[in-house]
Design a protein around this motif. Structure first.
Motif, mmCIF file in Angstrom:
data_model
loop_
_atom_site.group_PDB
_atom_site.id
_atom_site.type_symbol
_atom_site.label_atom_id
_atom_site.label_comp_id
_atom_site.label_asym_id
_atom_site.label_seq_id
_atom_site.Cartn_x
_atom_site.Cartn_y
_atom_site.Cartn_z
ATOM 1 N N GLY A 536 0.794 -1.220 0.000
ATOM 2 C CA GLY A 536 0.000 0.000 0.000
ATOM 3 C C GLY A 536 0.826 1.270 0.000
ATOM 4 O O GLY A 536 0.296 2.354 -0.251
ATOM 5 N N ASN A 537 2.124 1.151 0.287
ATOM 6 C CA ASN A 537 2.987 2.336 0.254
ATOM 7 C C ASN A 537 3.110 2.893 -1.158
ATOM 8 O O ASN A 537 3.193 4.109 -1.351
ATOM 9 C CB ASN A 537 4.375 1.998 0.800
ATOM 10 C CG ASN A 537 4.349 1.675 2.286
ATOM 11 O OD1 ASN A 537 3.439 2.100 3.006
ATOM 12 N ND2 ASN A 537 5.338 0.921 2.748
ATOM 13 N N ASP A 538 3.123 1.993 -2.148
ATOM 14 C CA ASP A 538 3.276 2.411 -3.548
ATOM 15 C C ASP A 538 1.944 2.447 -4.295
ATOM 16 O O ASP A 538 1.816 3.158 -5.299
ATOM 17 C CB ASP A 538 4.239 1.450 -4.274
ATOM 18 C CG ASP A 538 5.618 1.452 -3.651
ATOM 19 O OD1 ASP A 538 6.087 2.532 -3.227
ATOM 20 O OD2 ASP A 538 6.230 0.375 -3.568
ATOM 21 N N ASN A 539 0.979 1.683 -3.809
ATOM 22 C CA ASN A 539 -0.311 1.595 -4.496
ATOM 23 C C ASN A 539 -1.444 1.751 -3.497
ATOM 24 O O ASN A 539 -1.760 0.809 -2.757
ATOM 25 C CB ASN A 539 -0.407 0.249 -5.221
ATOM 26 C CG ASN A 539 -1.681 0.115 -6.035
ATOM 27 O OD1 ASN A 539 -2.574 0.969 -5.975
ATOM 28 N ND2 ASN A 539 -1.782 -0.962 -6.791
ATOM 29 N N PRO A 540 -2.094 2.915 -3.452
ATOM 30 C CA PRO A 540 -3.177 3.152 -2.495
ATOM 31 C C PRO A 540 -4.300 2.125 -2.579
ATOM 32 O O PRO A 540 -4.986 1.868 -1.581
ATOM 33 C CB PRO A 540 -3.680 4.554 -2.865
ATOM 34 C CG PRO A 540 -2.498 5.201 -3.514
ATOM 35 C CD PRO A 540 -1.801 4.109 -4.262
ATOM 36 N N GLN A 541 -4.473 1.501 -3.748
ATOM 37 C CA GLN A 541 -5.529 0.503 -3.898
ATOM 38 C C GLN A 541 -5.219 -0.799 -3.144
ATOM 39 O O GLN A 541 -6.102 -1.643 -2.967
ATOM 40 C CB GLN A 541 -5.749 0.185 -5.381
ATOM 41 C CG GLN A 541 -6.321 1.342 -6.193
ATOM 42 C CD GLN A 541 -7.668 1.804 -5.654
ATOM 43 O OE1 GLN A 541 -8.565 0.992 -5.450
ATOM 44 N NE2 GLN A 541 -7.796 3.112 -5.422
ATOM 45 N N PHE A 544 -5.289 -1.366 3.346
ATOM 46 C CA PHE A 544 -6.423 -1.975 4.031
ATOM 47 C C PHE A 544 -7.661 -1.082 3.907
ATOM 48 O O PHE A 544 -8.771 -1.582 3.737
ATOM 49 C CB PHE A 544 -6.096 -2.205 5.522
ATOM 50 C CG PHE A 544 -5.394 -3.506 5.789
ATOM 51 C CD1 PHE A 544 -6.115 -4.668 6.020
ATOM 52 C CD2 PHE A 544 -4.004 -3.589 5.809
ATOM 53 C CE1 PHE A 544 -5.482 -5.872 6.262
ATOM 54 C CE2 PHE A 544 -3.357 -4.787 6.045
ATOM 55 C CZ PHE A 544 -4.090 -5.935 6.280
ATOM 56 N N ILE A 545 -7.442 0.189 4.026
ATOM 57 C CA ILE A 545 -8.570 1.118 3.938
ATOM 58 C C ILE A 545 -8.520 1.827 2.587
ATOM 59 O O ILE A 545 -7.627 2.624 2.312
ATOM 60 C CB ILE A 545 -8.529 2.148 5.084
ATOM 61 C CG1 ILE A 545 -8.586 1.438 6.451
ATOM 62 C CG2 ILE A 545 -9.681 3.143 4.943
ATOM 63 C CD1 ILE A 545 -8.403 2.363 7.636
ATOM 64 N N VAL A 546 -9.469 1.489 1.731
ATOM 65 C CA VAL A 546 -9.653 2.157 0.442
ATOM 66 C C VAL A 546 -10.990 2.875 0.545
ATOM 67 O O VAL A 546 -12.053 2.269 0.401
ATOM 68 C CB VAL A 546 -9.651 1.148 -0.725
ATOM 69 C CG1 VAL A 546 -9.796 1.879 -2.061
ATOM 70 C CG2 VAL A 546 -8.384 0.305 -0.704
ATOM 71 N N GLU A 547 -10.941 4.157 0.838
ATOM 72 C CA GLU A 547 -12.146 4.877 1.252
ATOM 73 C C GLU A 547 -13.271 4.823 0.230
ATOM 74 O O GLU A 547 -14.455 4.817 0.597
ATOM 75 C CB GLU A 547 -11.789 6.331 1.582
ATOM 76 C CG GLU A 547 -10.882 6.456 2.810
ATOM 77 C CD GLU A 547 -10.661 7.899 3.219
ATOM 78 O OE1 GLU A 547 -11.206 8.801 2.542
ATOM 79 O OE2 GLU A 547 -9.951 8.109 4.212
ATOM 80 N N GLN A 548 -12.920 4.772 -1.057
ATOM 81 C CA GLN A 548 -13.962 4.779 -2.089
ATOM 82 C C GLN A 548 -14.528 3.387 -2.374
ATOM 83 O O GLN A 548 -15.420 3.235 -3.210
ATOM 84 C CB GLN A 548 -13.426 5.393 -3.395
ATOM 85 C CG GLN A 548 -12.326 4.600 -4.073
ATOM 86 C CD GLN A 548 -10.939 4.950 -3.556
ATOM 87 O OE1 GLN A 548 -10.781 5.398 -2.418
ATOM 88 N NE2 GLN A 548 -9.929 4.745 -4.403
ATOM 89 N N LEU A 559 -9.951 -9.729 6.910
ATOM 90 C CA LEU A 559 -8.700 -10.469 6.776
ATOM 91 C C LEU A 559 -7.711 -10.059 7.869
ATOM 92 O O LEU A 559 -7.119 -10.912 8.542
ATOM 93 C CB LEU A 559 -8.095 -10.210 5.400
ATOM 94 C CG LEU A 559 -6.633 -10.640 5.182
ATOM 95 C CD1 LEU A 559 -6.503 -12.160 5.302
ATOM 96 C CD2 LEU A 559 -6.122 -10.160 3.829
ATOM 97 N N GLY A 560 -7.531 -8.744 8.042
ATOM 98 C CA GLY A 560 -6.595 -8.253 9.053
ATOM 99 C C GLY A 560 -6.980 -8.708 10.448
ATOM 100 O O GLY A 560 -6.122 -9.099 11.250
ATOM 101 N N GLN A 561 -8.273 -8.672 10.718
ATOM 102 C CA GLN A 561 -8.760 -9.113 12.030
ATOM 103 C C GLN A 561 -8.408 -10.585 12.268
ATOM 104 O O GLN A 561 -8.007 -10.973 13.367
ATOM 105 C CB GLN A 561 -10.275 -8.922 12.082
ATOM 106 C CG GLN A 561 -10.928 -9.282 13.402
ATOM 107 C CD GLN A 561 -12.402 -8.932 13.386
ATOM 108 O OE1 GLN A 561 -12.823 -7.898 13.884
ATOM 109 N NE2 GLN A 561 -13.209 -9.775 12.786
#
Length: 582
Positions: A536-541, A544-548, A559-561
């Motif tokens: 996610g550092n290089d690709n916002p998609q 874990f949180i993709v607001e849109q 998954l994270g949980q």
């Protein structure tokens, strides 16, 4: 325990069903055993999701070659709805690829089973006695005891998690000459507390300042009653009192490490109850002890004062030892081995299996005590599995420089000192980052570093990252949900694959009696979590949180949980806290 079956167990059952069908068809013998058939991850992940050795281990019984049998097994496995392919590799291994839905089902199982995920009934309630620490009661717990204490305690928790009933036992060596030395040292501090100038501590006594409070408490209890008495009068009293106070100190130190024993057995009480005499009578009745003469020392001329003496000898050579061993000395006193033999008989009366955690300096006595327990098994007509785990000492370092310690000089690093400086969790996890039989350095500077090279930080940071993400997601109005798990891609599935190994890691570690395997696994799982996070550092998609995208976000939170749950469960087995933030 939640009864939901986990993925590896489910596919092991599928493989067994297929093999049973082949047996009913006459391809395999009707009485074929599947005990050595395994279902596990392939060594190379590119080969598939699971691999089985079924054809390799059953071909001989089927009177065919492994690849020919593998073809028949693979054909039936490929027909299963959740298996997308079954390919034969090498001499007859079968690699399986699963429908991604199988991994998503396992993800849901982690959430459903929660704290019970990975728990097993493999042990079937068998009673395992784990004896560990068992330090002489002559002072506080120090680093010489720490590693064995953690290894024994983590192993006990692991065995419980895998379905065994565990008795944690501490054997108090309170019958030897070191206890008389302790009593004399305590009496000296008692006189000091009464106001006497004791000067330098005489050679041969314990000089540690930890005995000053003991002396003061003895003054409160006895006043000056024993100050001028003959040693013969006060020695038995001070021996018992000093041991009691040292054991209180030891228990307090162990509690700082999160360690509590179920049973404290006294060597002195063992002798007082006549257990060695009972053991000798039983051994003689079963022809395991005879009166004989030890051979002269080998490899050199016998000492001038050596002479052959008839002693009661245990037939340890019958069970693989180098020579038969005396259970009594020439003066009639019990040898340490004789008392230890009786102690193991006492433990075995209340257990189905025995495990001893010893320092590596006791390696020379392993054969004889294993021989003793083997004799017990033979004589009682019931198997008594017995394992001795040898634990190497730890070299203390500070910034790369050795930290010297000597118990006799009173200048040593106690467990309490360590925990105060770096914390219980750091001590416990670090002690499990090497196999117990391997040498270890504990560097006070390195174990608190916030880096990938520090395993305890790396694993706890993975959990803290997940918890931080959950808090941020909640603030943004997102919550973990299984509604859109189908949106998860190959990177997420790869993470689930590793998490799904936890139940089989638990069973494998418990079967091998190796708790450090859980620590190794948690480090690998944390590495996978950190690697996924870094996408996610290089690709916002990839965050874990993709607001849109609410569905994808809540699926990744789910998954994270689940990953956090597995880390928590693993750390709980090791007695380490899963921190919420760092």
């Amino acid at each position: 325990m939640n009864s939901k079956i986990t993925l590896y167990a489910a596919y092991a059952a599928i493989v067994e069903t297929v093999l049973s069908q082949l047996a009913s068809e006459g391809v395999l013998p009707a009485d074929v055993s599947f005990a050595n058939v395994t279902v596990e991850p392939p060594r190379d992940p590119s080969h598939g999701d699971l691999a089985t050795n079924a054809a390799m281990v059953l071909a001989k019984q089927a009177k065919t070659n492994p690849r020919a049998l593998a073809e028949q097994i693979a054909a039936k496995l490929a027909a299963q709805d959740s298996i997308t392919s079954a390919e034969i590799a090498g001499p007859g291994f079968i690699n399986l690829r699963l429908d991604p839905a199988a991994w998503l089902t396992e993800l849901a199982a982690i959430a459903e089973m929660a704290d019970d995920y990975g728990r097993s009934d493999m042990g079937a309630g068998r009673i395992v006695n784990v004896e560990y620490v068992s330090a002489n009661p002559t002072g506080p717990m120090h680093m010489g005891h720490c590693r064995g204490a953690v290894v024994g305690d983590a192993l006990s928790s692991l065995l419980e998690f895998a379905g065994h009933t565990v008795t944690r036992e501490y054997y108090i060596n309170d019958a030897g000459g070191q206890v008389d030395t302790l009593a004399r040292s305590a009496h000296l501090r008692y006189r000091e507390a009464l106001g006497e100038d004791i000067g330098e501590i005489p050679e041969g006594l314990y000089p540690g300042a930890y005995l000053k409070p003991v002396g003061e408490s003895l003054v409160k209890e006895f006043g000056d009653k024993h100050a001028a008495e003959d040693e013969a009068d006060w020695l038995p009293i001070f021996r018992a009192e000093a041991v009691t106070r040292m054991m209180e100190l030891i228990k307090s130190d162990l509690a700082l490490l999160g360690i509590h024993h179920d049973v404290f057995s006294s060597e002195a009480a063992l002798h007082a109850a006549g257990k060695p005499d009972e053991a000798e009578a039983w051994l003689r009745a079963n022809d395991f002890v005879y009166d004989g003469v030890l051979e002269a020392p080998k490899g050199k001329a016998p000492p001038e004062d050596w002479e052959p003496v008839e002693l009661p000898l245990f037939r340890s050579t019958r069970f693989g030892d180098d020579q038969d061993r005396p259970i009594k000395k020439s003066n009639g006193a019990w040898t340490y081995f004789g008392a230890d033999l009786a102690y193991h008989m006492q433990k075995a009366a209340h257990a189905d299996e025995l495990i001893d955690i010893w320092g590596a300096d006791h390696a020379g006595t392993v054969k004889r005590i294993k021989a003793a327990v083997a004799a017990l098994s033979e004589g009682q007509g019931r198997p008594m599995p017995f394992d001795v785990k040898l634990v190497q000492m730890v070299q203390l370092m500070r910034g790369g420089e050795p930290v010297k310690m000597s118990k006799r000089s009173g200048n040593f690093i106690t467990i309490a000192d360590m925990i105060e400086e770096v914390g219980k969790d750091v001590v416990r996890f670090t002690m499990l980052t090497r196999k117990p039989e391997a040498q270890m350095e504990f560097d006070f500077a390195k174990v608190v570093e916030a880096s990938k090279d520090n395993p305890v930080f790396y694993v706890q940071y993975a959990h803290a990252r997940i918890r931080s993400t959950m808090r941020k997601a909640a603030e943004a109005g997102f919550a973990p949900s299984a509604d859109a798990l189908a949106q998860l891609g190959e990177e997420e599935i790869a993470l689930i694959r590793n998490a799904a190994q936890f139940p089989r890691i638990i069973e494998a570690a418990a079967k091998a009696r190796e708790a450090h395997r859980v620590a190794f696994y948690l480090y690998d799982l944390a590495a996978d979590l950190h690697a996924f996070w870094n996408l996610g550092n290089d690709n916002p998609q990839k965050r874990f949180i993709v607001e849109q995208d609410k569905g994808l976000t809540e699926a990744r939170l789910f998954l994270g949980q689940a990953i956090g749950q597995v880390i928590r469960n693993g750390l709980a087995v090791l007695g380490v806290e899963a921190v919420e933030s760092m």
